[in-house]
Design a protein around this motif. Structure first.
Motif, PDB file in Angstrom:
ATOM      1  N   PRO D 218      18.800 159.690  21.500  1.00  0.00           N
ATOM      2  CA  PRO D 218      20.095 160.631  21.974  1.00  0.00           C
ATOM      3  C   PRO D 218      21.049 161.150  20.663  1.00  0.00           C
ATOM      4  O   PRO D 218      21.982 160.500  20.347  1.00  0.00           O
ATOM      5  CB  PRO D 218      20.906 159.736  23.582  1.00  0.00           C
ATOM      6  CG  PRO D 218      20.854 158.638  22.803  1.00  0.00           C
ATOM      7  CD  PRO D 218      19.343 158.806  22.260  1.00  0.00           C
ATOM      8  N   LEU D 219      21.436 162.591  21.653  1.00  0.00           N
ATOM      9  CA  LEU D 219      22.630 162.594  20.180  1.00  0.00           C
ATOM     10  C   LEU D 219      23.771 162.952  20.371  1.00  0.00           C
ATOM     11  O   LEU D 219      24.967 162.605  19.634  1.00  0.00           O
ATOM     12  CB  LEU D 219      22.163 164.287  19.663  1.00  0.00           C
ATOM     13  CG  LEU D 219      21.415 164.926  18.945  1.00  0.00           C
ATOM     14  CD1 LEU D 219      21.062 166.227  18.710  1.00  0.00           C
ATOM     15  CD2 LEU D 219      20.700 163.606  18.387  1.00  0.00           C
ATOM     16  N   ILE D 220      23.858 162.898  21.924  1.00  0.00           N
ATOM     17  CA  ILE D 220      25.663 163.116  22.355  1.00  0.00           C
ATOM     18  C   ILE D 220      24.956 163.234  23.960  1.00  0.00           C
ATOM     19  O   ILE D 220      23.530 163.838  24.732  1.00  0.00           O
ATOM     20  CB  ILE D 220      26.837 164.433  22.748  1.00  0.00           C
ATOM     21  CG1 ILE D 220      27.419 164.242  22.968  1.00  0.00           C
ATOM     22  CG2 ILE D 220      25.212 165.978  23.334  1.00  0.00           C
ATOM     23  CD1 ILE D 220      28.309 165.823  23.099  1.00  0.00           C
ATOM     24  N   PHE D 221      25.819 161.811  24.421  1.00  0.00           N
ATOM     25  CA  PHE D 221      25.204 162.354  26.432  1.00  0.00           C
ATOM     26  C   PHE D 221      26.620 162.082  27.363  1.00  0.00           C
ATOM     27  O   PHE D 221      27.750 161.997  27.304  1.00  0.00           O
ATOM     28  CB  PHE D 221      24.731 161.086  26.673  1.00  0.00           C
ATOM     29  CG  PHE D 221      24.989 159.976  26.633  1.00  0.00           C
ATOM     30  CD1 PHE D 221      25.006 158.842  25.526  1.00  0.00           C
ATOM     31  CD2 PHE D 221      25.474 158.902  28.016  1.00  0.00           C
ATOM     32  CE1 PHE D 221      25.660 157.467  25.197  1.00  0.00           C
ATOM     33  CE2 PHE D 221      26.427 158.013  27.193  1.00  0.00           C
ATOM     34  CZ  PHE D 221      26.233 157.161  26.046  1.00  0.00           C
ATOM     35  N   ILE D 222      26.431 162.709  28.601  1.00  0.00           N
ATOM     36  CA  ILE D 222      27.569 163.383  29.322  1.00  0.00           C
ATOM     37  C   ILE D 222      27.091 162.213  30.667  1.00  0.00           C
ATOM     38  O   ILE D 222      26.302 162.146  31.028  1.00  0.00           O
ATOM     39  CB  ILE D 222      27.787 164.588  29.758  1.00  0.00           C
ATOM     40  CG1 ILE D 222      29.557 164.899  29.932  1.00  0.00           C
ATOM     41  CG2 ILE D 222      26.761 165.326  30.310  1.00  0.00           C
ATOM     42  CD1 ILE D 222      29.521 166.418  30.015  1.00  0.00           C
ATOM     43  N   GLU D 223      27.508 161.502  31.487  1.00  0.00           N
ATOM     44  CA  GLU D 223      27.508 161.052  32.912  1.00  0.00           C
ATOM     45  C   GLU D 223      28.913 161.645  33.834  1.00  0.00           C
ATOM     46  O   GLU D 223      30.462 161.655  33.737  1.00  0.00           O
ATOM     47  CB  GLU D 223      28.576 159.482  32.420  1.00  0.00           C
ATOM     48  CG  GLU D 223      27.311 158.998  31.306  1.00  0.00           C
ATOM     49  CD  GLU D 223      27.759 157.540  30.920  1.00  0.00           C
ATOM     50  OE1 GLU D 223      28.445 156.349  32.269  1.00  0.00           O
ATOM     51  OE2 GLU D 223      28.482 156.631  30.375  1.00  0.00           O
ATOM     52  N   VAL D 224      28.502 162.077  35.316  1.00  0.00           N
ATOM     53  CA  VAL D 224      28.754 162.554  36.032  1.00  0.00           C
ATOM     54  C   VAL D 224      28.607 162.093  37.197  1.00  0.00           C
ATOM     55  O   VAL D 224      27.765 161.533  37.607  1.00  0.00           O
ATOM     56  CB  VAL D 224      28.435 163.886  35.307  1.00  0.00           C
ATOM     57  CG1 VAL D 224      28.987 165.111  36.811  1.00  0.00           C
ATOM     58  CG2 VAL D 224      27.399 164.397  34.819  1.00  0.00           C
ATOM     59  N   ALA D 225      29.654 162.020  38.587  1.00  0.00           N
ATOM     60  CA  ALA D 225      29.767 161.826  39.290  1.00  0.00           C
ATOM     61  C   ALA D 225      29.855 162.557  40.083  1.00  0.00           C
ATOM     62  O   ALA D 225      30.837 163.759  39.976  1.00  0.00           O
ATOM     63  CB  ALA D 225      31.005 160.506  39.739  1.00  0.00           C
ATOM     64  N   LEU D 226      28.963 162.635  41.235  1.00  0.00           N
ATOM     65  CA  LEU D 226      29.115 163.302  42.573  1.00  0.00           C
ATOM     66  C   LEU D 226      30.225 163.116  43.397  1.00  0.00           C
ATOM     67  O   LEU D 226      30.112 162.075  44.122  1.00  0.00           O
ATOM     68  CB  LEU D 226      28.034 163.868  42.617  1.00  0.00           C
ATOM     69  CG  LEU D 226      27.109 164.912  41.206  1.00  0.00           C
ATOM     70  CD1 LEU D 226      25.206 164.383  41.797  1.00  0.00           C
ATOM     71  CD2 LEU D 226      27.346 166.543  41.097  1.00  0.00           C
ATOM     72  N   THR D 227      31.163 163.930  43.608  1.00  0.00           N
ATOM     73  CA  THR D 227      32.582 162.859  44.972  1.00  0.00           C
ATOM     74  C   THR D 227      33.109 164.109  45.304  1.00  0.00           C
ATOM     75  O   THR D 227      32.485 165.387  45.596  1.00  0.00           O
ATOM     76  CB  THR D 227      33.508 162.433  43.771  1.00  0.00           C
ATOM     77  OG1 THR D 227      34.178 163.284  43.141  1.00  0.00           O
ATOM     78  CG2 THR D 227      32.760 161.317  42.456  1.00  0.00           C
ATOM     79  N   ILE D 258      32.225 161.262  27.936  1.00  0.00           N
ATOM     80  CA  ILE D 258      31.321 161.941  26.925  1.00  0.00           C
ATOM     81  C   ILE D 258      31.179 160.915  25.283  1.00  0.00           C
ATOM     82  O   ILE D 258      32.324 161.075  25.075  1.00  0.00           O
ATOM     83  CB  ILE D 258      31.610 163.425  26.654  1.00  0.00           C
ATOM     84  CG1 ILE D 258      32.181 164.250  28.164  1.00  0.00           C
ATOM     85  CG2 ILE D 258      30.684 164.127  25.658  1.00  0.00           C
ATOM     86  CD1 ILE D 258      32.518 164.914  27.847  1.00  0.00           C
ATOM     87  N   THR D 259      29.247 161.418  24.664  1.00  0.00           N
ATOM     88  CA  THR D 259      30.466 160.229  23.864  1.00  0.00           C
ATOM     89  C   THR D 259      29.132 161.070  22.722  1.00  0.00           C
ATOM     90  O   THR D 259      27.783 160.956  23.376  1.00  0.00           O
ATOM     91  CB  THR D 259      28.887 158.981  24.376  1.00  0.00           C
ATOM     92  OG1 THR D 259      29.929 157.954  24.920  1.00  0.00           O
ATOM     93  CG2 THR D 259      28.965 157.527  22.918  1.00  0.00           C
ATOM     94  N   ASN D 260      29.959 161.487  21.820  1.00  0.00           N
ATOM     95  CA  ASN D 260      28.421 161.262  20.753  1.00  0.00           C
ATOM     96  C   ASN D 260      28.364 159.832  19.417  1.00  0.00           C
ATOM     97  O   ASN D 260      28.087 159.202  19.889  1.00  0.00           O
ATOM     98  CB  ASN D 260      29.621 162.241  19.666  1.00  0.00           C
ATOM     99  CG  ASN D 260      29.748 163.686  19.538  1.00  0.00           C
ATOM    100  OD1 ASN D 260      28.812 164.142  19.770  1.00  0.00           O
ATOM    101  ND2 ASN D 260      31.241 163.745  19.939  1.00  0.00           N
TER     102      ASN D 260
END
Lengths: 438, 438, 438, 438
Positions: D218-227, D258-260
């Protein structure tokens, strides 16, 4: 798996709030849907009706499932009158038509019911799970044996080797599958992801059979270590910190764990095919690997030894002392055994492993599997498994069974027809040595 | 497929050079391997033995296959004595054990043989092909019906809807599969790759069922056109040069071809499930599509009309003149028909399509399929198919059957139980109008 | 491809209805969007703006594209003043900052524009197509060379070997890709699907390079025949009816066609890498294959021969007679040549193939490719290609170049540094023999 | 990743045993291979030579890599004389040829070297890792900035958005990738597989950008919560035991991390594109989700607050007391704050977040990212992150930035051009209220 657990918990929960009347209603509704699925209508709208049946079934709480099983016995069994009628007709005239009628009469309607249930998405998984529950209840409900027979008949057909795919499992595999390995592993429990990862390194191999209708759900899997010699000891193999060896240097493939994952498929055997397929595949991938051996527990040994030792004079006094420790026996006390005692135990274990019983085969269940499969007893390993369970069940002993494709058929036939157990010369001597002493 | 052809040519070739003695030897060797596969040994080395059986079978020439079928009747059938014995036991005591014994006795050993053959790679494909050959010989060998019944029993189980996957076929699909579509298409022959390509453009859909054990081998496929109205005419649909329409504008999905690909699976029906699944899927993908209709031939119409017209006075003199042309009838002569003649023909056709026969159902085979499946007769189309075959078989008429998921069950039951044919009001009027005239 | 064709036809169509004013407006709108994409805003909403630019560009008709290219020259070129300024600063102080400023100044803004355009889905494909159009206009518009240089610079970076994937093409491949092979094949035209299928049988191999951003779009592909000896003749290879040989028996891999598919990538070379990769891969898959040879045309031979023959006395009178036939030369007249004439032609051809020109390399373009790539001239084949085009261009001759990985570097360096052409002894003798005669 | 670690440990280990002379030799050999790769020969045997270069480079120990970097400066930099010469030529005549020559002169040879290195398998990964090491050394070696500029230039081209693929990460993903997420996650550390699993449940989404040349990396990833509302608090989100909600009920998507991943790609920004792409995709998948907000830390707040508080009279005495606790500040002491103190802190934080500095932008680095990206400050959350690090860095505060696609461009431009910070009215009032107090 957590999912099962959730479902059970959910239904347990609900079961407290449902009255008997409600349960009867739930079950009757399910049975009605089953009838519809089996009717004319089922031929046209089968897939949809099958989904309805399965949805209704999944909503049943534990007690209602029991009711449902009762209904499957009462209302979806073979009709004895029809059997007699068609058998009479066949007796009078053994025509193909009469045979077909008889064949139809001896098949319980629930078998067709199950077949149609399978049309719905996820049907196979639910039927396998249904049998898992059914098996738990068989002891108390022998009248349900017929349901079981019907399911087994179907599963034997559906899970035919020709429909299974062998897949290598490694660190590239999806977490869904890996998590299931952790959950299912029965021989040497996997202590989390780090442990699992070690078992999937480059000097290991793991293979599983899958069925297309149960995606990501392993049916059986086998763990193999590629080693420089026939491994005797379990603990180093399981150590997550053990150094990773170069598989190109390996001369031996050690099968240290085989696990059947699906209780609902008990009796539909995959293990024998799996072992041979893997021997074949590894042999091609690693031409330098010449020995294919298991590193196996001897789960029935302690029980047998205890029974054996109760007859006075059959065991030495030192052994008798050890036996007296019962389940409290420890690795330490075994490690302290002098060489004569050690020889006595090893000899008895060899004798036990070669013991067969009429109508059963080898006394030890693991031996039964590998011997029927054409392997031979190769070597007994003192202190091969020093874990608590290894000491308790097998007095710390492990055994290597060896698979030679060239002799597998011969071994199997000698075993199947005459209960003759294949064993290496070294192994046979263990028994003989001991024998001369008795 | 070319591959089949090659194999047949190869064996034909060889058959000229093999003596009867050689053929008997070949067949006996195959039978011997079958016995081994069914024996104890087969349980351990099943996959290998199964491969041997299949290899031996594939080497048989055409005549030897016939011998082999004879052997399957003689040596692998049910043992009537065993059936009687176990039936007697069951009569005396209808216990589960006795039922199980009877069930075992009424199953021909070849069924287990086929099951084990399936363990070898490619086994399923060979068994399906075996039945294809068997079916061709059934008329001359009614005694082989039992083999057929056994194969059908297995295939019904193996090719259960739950194991099939529905795949969309388009220009992204592999050439292997596409070539097979060209080969198999039975309703409107595909005239090469350009024709095929048009049928896979964005205003068309093509779906096929596949089975995991027969990769890249379609079992059945359906071709659909997304149109702005219910299409009446075949030729514009099949024109490779017809302009591609915007599927988003479509209000109607026209099923213009359904082809069963595997002769060896005759009687294992997929068509009904396929149609409904596709109606479902398209309905979801294109919410604006409200009408799901076929554009179907009426293959039995001319034959029926000829028979109908032989009774004097039943048809007008103009129609009698046309009928006199027999198989030489042309699109031109039909096109020239005056409106009263046209009405007469259409009326008779409508009547034909609504005709049912006891124990058979609808007289027309295509009607039989769609009506049993819950569709209704919607509209008759004059000059709907002006191709030579369309004119010969259906006097150029086509019919639209319409599928409404909401009434499919009802239609099916009325048809199945009372042979009541569902038809639109417009369609019913065609018959009535005609009726008042007769 | 048809798709291109459609687009062109569409725009041609439209172009008739658009006035110059409208075209100017269309172009200006596109340029405006380009500016926005290059601005601050482009950094944040790059992907969306890039899509807008590309959509606008695709709407331009042929003439407007020409206007757009003019704008790219006028408004998105390097600013000479900025170059001078930064160059002066660098001359005064060769600091990293000044170097960076100069680097920035010498890069035309359109290069960043193209980079940003690539953010939109499908961007790469459109840019490659843009260069295809640009190349066609370069002769008439030398001032656009800078646009071309910018695109090439980007493509060299983007289509780096490290980003390409080598894929085997066979009958399993999707029809989309196969159709493109048929379309692109430039050396020996593919006569439809049957012809293509023969070229993908088990005794053939076909490989292509793909780029992840151009899915299903081959960049270059190579066709290989696995044969029992170094093939001399083209026609048997191309015959769709030729029998399929067992590839396991092959001793030779014959590369009979290499096609660059993307005009827009002209000058971004893949061919040399492809050949070597395939030699490598085939060598591993078929250890018995020892010879890797091409079967190549000699496209420049006739032209050279005509020029050569104009000087009196340089060719025999028989050859002069043949030359007089000009473009009407036929396979038949060549086939009728006596052995001395044949030897004369072959000798001249060998001489031609070994001819090099300063600053150019080998006179023949195909020779130029393979010799620069390290192959050697191995054998000349009389009547190797008797097709009309083969006779016209190469007087029916074909040549085998041989690749030996061990000498590829040496051959290349000798050729690159001293224009020394590698050739087999046999081949060299053809020249010498001829030489002694002149 | 462990793999990196192993490599580092291995080289550390080796470095102790290598003398300076040996290191020089290793480095010189590598440099020589680089020269060969850049030479004529490199054009023909590029892929092989590139592999040799990379293999030699990977064998270098830590100190030798330093030597290698020195060589890249000394021997593969721009030649100032050539720059001057070509710049002079261009000054005299701004012809395309002279421009091309100048462009060539200002590009350091090592750039072409890196391009060619990339031809070898795994080349991209090694080059990215090379820059990671280089970056660590830049502070001590400013002369290496040119190497860095060359790598960045290439990476900007290679990692163009058009070449990245957005992939959803869930429990189906391979363990290789999941393990890397655990390793890389920088905002809220992942506490093992159970924690990770919770973050991939059905009420969460995780997406990553991948590049085809770095598979499973992975180059960058993002974590999302549906709330069901805009989340204020971090801890409940991170609790592995938190109940899984029904995503269909969600009205809000909260980006909580968000992580590079690749240090070697620092400065090649993906984050802005990723956020917008994900907003887009989620918006389509969940039409009911109307709010797209981050839940972000305020990493620079404490430092700023300390600096701010040193000026007497600027903060209340209560706040001064708290500030006196320095790094020992705890969640408990913050929780005990009275409402006026709380308001003071919140107000100061709002002021801090809206602070911009000339040439830098927003003072807070996370604010800088989201504001430049077009988001707006929406809400400050007291006790939003009570973890130790949350308290230390941000005094327990969290902030929601909200993305509205409709205003992203406007916000960005106002911020980029006039450093005007977009904020909700509620947020602006926090500052104003505070302001009236100061």
């Amino acid at each position: 798996v957590p999912i099962d657990l959730q479902r059970i918990l959910r239904s347990l929960n609900r079961s407290q709030t449902r009255t008997l009347a409600e349960r009867t209603r739930d079950t009757d509704r399910t049975v009605e849907l089953c009838r519809a699925l089996l009717s004319e209508r089922g031929e046209v709208s089968g897939a949809r009706l099958a989904s309805d049946v399965l949805a209704a079934y999944r909503e049943l709480d534990e007690e209602s499932v029991e009711l449902f099983f009762d209904r499957l016995v009462e209302r979806f069994s073979v009709d004895p009158d029809a059997v007699r009628r068609t058998a009479d007709a066949y007796r009078r005239d053994a025509s193909p038509e009469n045979l077909a009628a008889l064949q139809k009469a001896v098949e319980a309607p629930r078998q067709e019911l199950f077949r149609r249930c399978n049309m719905a998405p996820g049907g196979t998984a639910i039927l396998v799970d249904m049998r898992r529950r059914l098996l738990r209840s068989l002891r108390d409900h022998p009248e349900r044996a017929g349901i079981d027979a019907d399911l087994v008949h179907l599963f034997r057909s559906w899970f035919n080797r020709g429909f299974l795919t062998l897949q290598r499992i490694d660190w590239q595999t999806s977490a869904v599958v890996l998590e299931r390995l952790i959950h299912y592993e029965a021989v040497h429990q996997i202590q989390g992801w780090r442990d699992l990862r070690r078992r999937l390194e480059s000097d290991r191999r793991c293979y599983a059979f899958f069925h297309p209708a149960l995606p990501q759900e392993p049916l059986i899997f086998i763990e193999v270590a590629l080693t420089r010699g026939m491994t005797a000891h379990v603990q180093p193999l399981l150590d997550p910190e053990s150094p990773v060896d170069d598989p190109a240097q390996a001369s031996c493939a050690v099968f240290y764990s085989i696990t059947n994952c699906q209780q609902g498929l008990r009796g539909v055997s995959f293990g024998n095919v799996l072992v041979k397929q893997v021997v074949d595949d590894l042999g091609r991938e690693f031409p330098r690997v010449k020995t294919f051996a298991t590193l196996s527990p001897i789960p029935g040994f302690r029980t047998w030894l205890v029974a054996h030792g109760t007859t006075a004079g059959r065991v030495s006094s030192e052994l008798a002392t050890l036996l007296a420790q019962g389940e409290n026996i420890t690795a330490a006390s075994l490690a302290a055994a002098r060489s004569t005692l050690r020889a006595e135990i090893v000899g008895l274990c060899a004798r036990y492993l070669m013991t067969t019983e009429p109508g059963v085969g080898a006394a030890d269940p693991v031996a039964r599997f590998h011997l029927a499969n054409g392997a031979r007893l190769e070597r007994l390993n003192w202190m091969g498994d020093t874990s608590a369970v290894g000491v308790q069940r097998s007095w710390g002993l492990t055994v290597n069974y060896v698979y030679r494709l060239g002799e597998v058929d011969r071994n199997h036939e000698a075993y199947a027809n005459q209960h003759r157990v294949a064993a290496s010369r070294e192994f046979q001597q263990l028994v003989r040595r001991r024998g001369s002493r008795a």
